[in-house]
Enzyme design. Sequence first.
Site: not given
Ligand code: NDP
Ligand code: GDR
Length: 378
Positions: A35, A39, A91, A113, A116, A159, A161, A183, A187
């Site tokens: 990953g 971000q 993965l 990764g 997400s 997470t 979640e 999801y 997880k």
């Molecule tokens: P992103 O969606 O920004 O990044 C996900 C990463 O995983 C990307 O590099 C993506 O590659 C890679 N990926 C997707 N599918 C695969 C695969 N099949 N094999 C290998 N790599 C893969 O996520 P974030 O950076 O926001 O989050 C990082 C991790 O933390 C994730 O596991 C997410 O579920 C978890 N998480 C995130 C939170 C958040 O608020 N951001 C909160 C809690 C947990 P590509 O760029 O090619 O798509």
């Molecule tokens: P989340 O993030 O589901 O919490 O998962 P997201 O930003 O997608 O949604 C947060 C909340 O906003 C509401 N929502 C919308 N969401 C999206 N995406 N688009 C919309 O237009 C919209 N309008 C309202 C959603 O219903 C939700 O309640 C993120 C991801 O990073 C996960 O990988 C991670 O595990 C969790 O945060 C913690």
Amino acid sequence: MADAGSGTVPTTFADAVEIDLSTIPRCGKKALMTGITGQDGSYLAELLLSKGYEVHGIIRRSSSFNTGRVEHLYRDRHGSDVRLFLHYGDLTDSSCLTSLLSSIKPDEVYNLGAQSHVKVSFEMPEYTAEVCGMGTLRLLNAIRAVGLEKTCRFYQASTSELFGKVTEVPQKETTPFYPRSPYAVAKQYAYWMIVNYREAYDMFAVNGILFNHESPRRGPTFVTRKITRAVARISRGKQDCLFLGNLDAKRDWGHARDYVEGMWRMLQADKPQDFVLATGETTTVRSFVEKAFAVVGIELVWSGEGVEEKGADKADPSRILVKVDAAYFRPTEVDLLIGDPAKAAAELGWTASTTLDQLCEEMVKSDLDLLEKGDFTS
Ligand code: NDP
Ligand code: GDR
């Protein structure tokens, strides 16, 4: 080893930190990350390089460049003092994970990764389970297969979640899980695999149960970035209206840069433990919308029809700036997340240092900047 591009692509994000490796002595540690193009991966790569690590990241093959977030860190592999290496892998492919672990022999593995996106997981439940659930198991097994289980420390991106349907407020390490999406279920499988491998094989494997964290590098389909991009465009007359789903959902939003520091600290601890990382405050999506528009000086009025600009000309149909579209609702929603980060504060010395107002302002300003540069693809 994969090519990350020519190295001449301009840095996309204003907060991307160029690192002068000549001033940073190597610490002798190697980290392998899934990953890295996401971000969190980009901030974690910056952090580890700034601490003197050699960093190896697994990237997926894509028909277009997907390394924009780490472009500023990448040096041509033929140059001197290269410390960031990118490798193709996935993965869903055990063979590549095993061969990378065998050749790199990392001291630390960060499994970031994932598929997400929670809403997308309802449309692709099986693939989400493959990547988020089975993918974690594949990586754990690969570590054992190459004999690194006693030396390699493992961070799993768990997470908030997992808490899903509210059973306790605020949520902490001991709060029961009740996942509400494919999801989150995937997880949860990964979470228990980490606990099981820790207990069964004495591995240093930990779950970081991270609440939502955002940044200017947040993917554009997550709600905060979707909002800040739209606010930038609306304020410059390039978009009329933003369509959103559930405005009443509450999230505990922090800054991703703070959270990757917490990930690293978990792997430096004396013993492997699971930790919640959160700010301890919760905010509705609706309130985040208000904050984001306030950054560009637009005050909102909420009405039955949608969200209007305060004082706007009533005859102007474009005065409705935000409308609700049912397409963005999830079949099952997580209504309220608020974390208790006390354990991380007490045992890791970690706290979230960025406020939501600071985060929101940084994101809107970054999107205005990207818009001005004509670089709105990221
Ligand atoms: P992103 O969606 O920004 O990044 C996900 C990463 O995983 C990307 O590099 C993506 O590659 C890679 N990926 C997707 N599918 C695969 C695969 N099949 N094999 C290998 N790599 C893969 O996520 P974030 O950076 O926001 O989050 C990082 C991790 O933390 C994730 O596991 C997410 O579920 C978890 N998480 C995130 C939170 C958040 O608020 N951001 C909160 C809690 C947990 P590509 O760029 O090619 O798509
Ligand atoms: P989340 O993030 O589901 O919490 O998962 P997201 O930003 O997608 O949604 C947060 C909340 O906003 C509401 N929502 C919308 N969401 C999206 N995406 N688009 C919309 O237009 C919209 N309008 C309202 C959603 O219903 C939700 O309640 C993120 C991801 O990073 C996960 O990988 C991670 O595990 C969790 O945060 C913690």
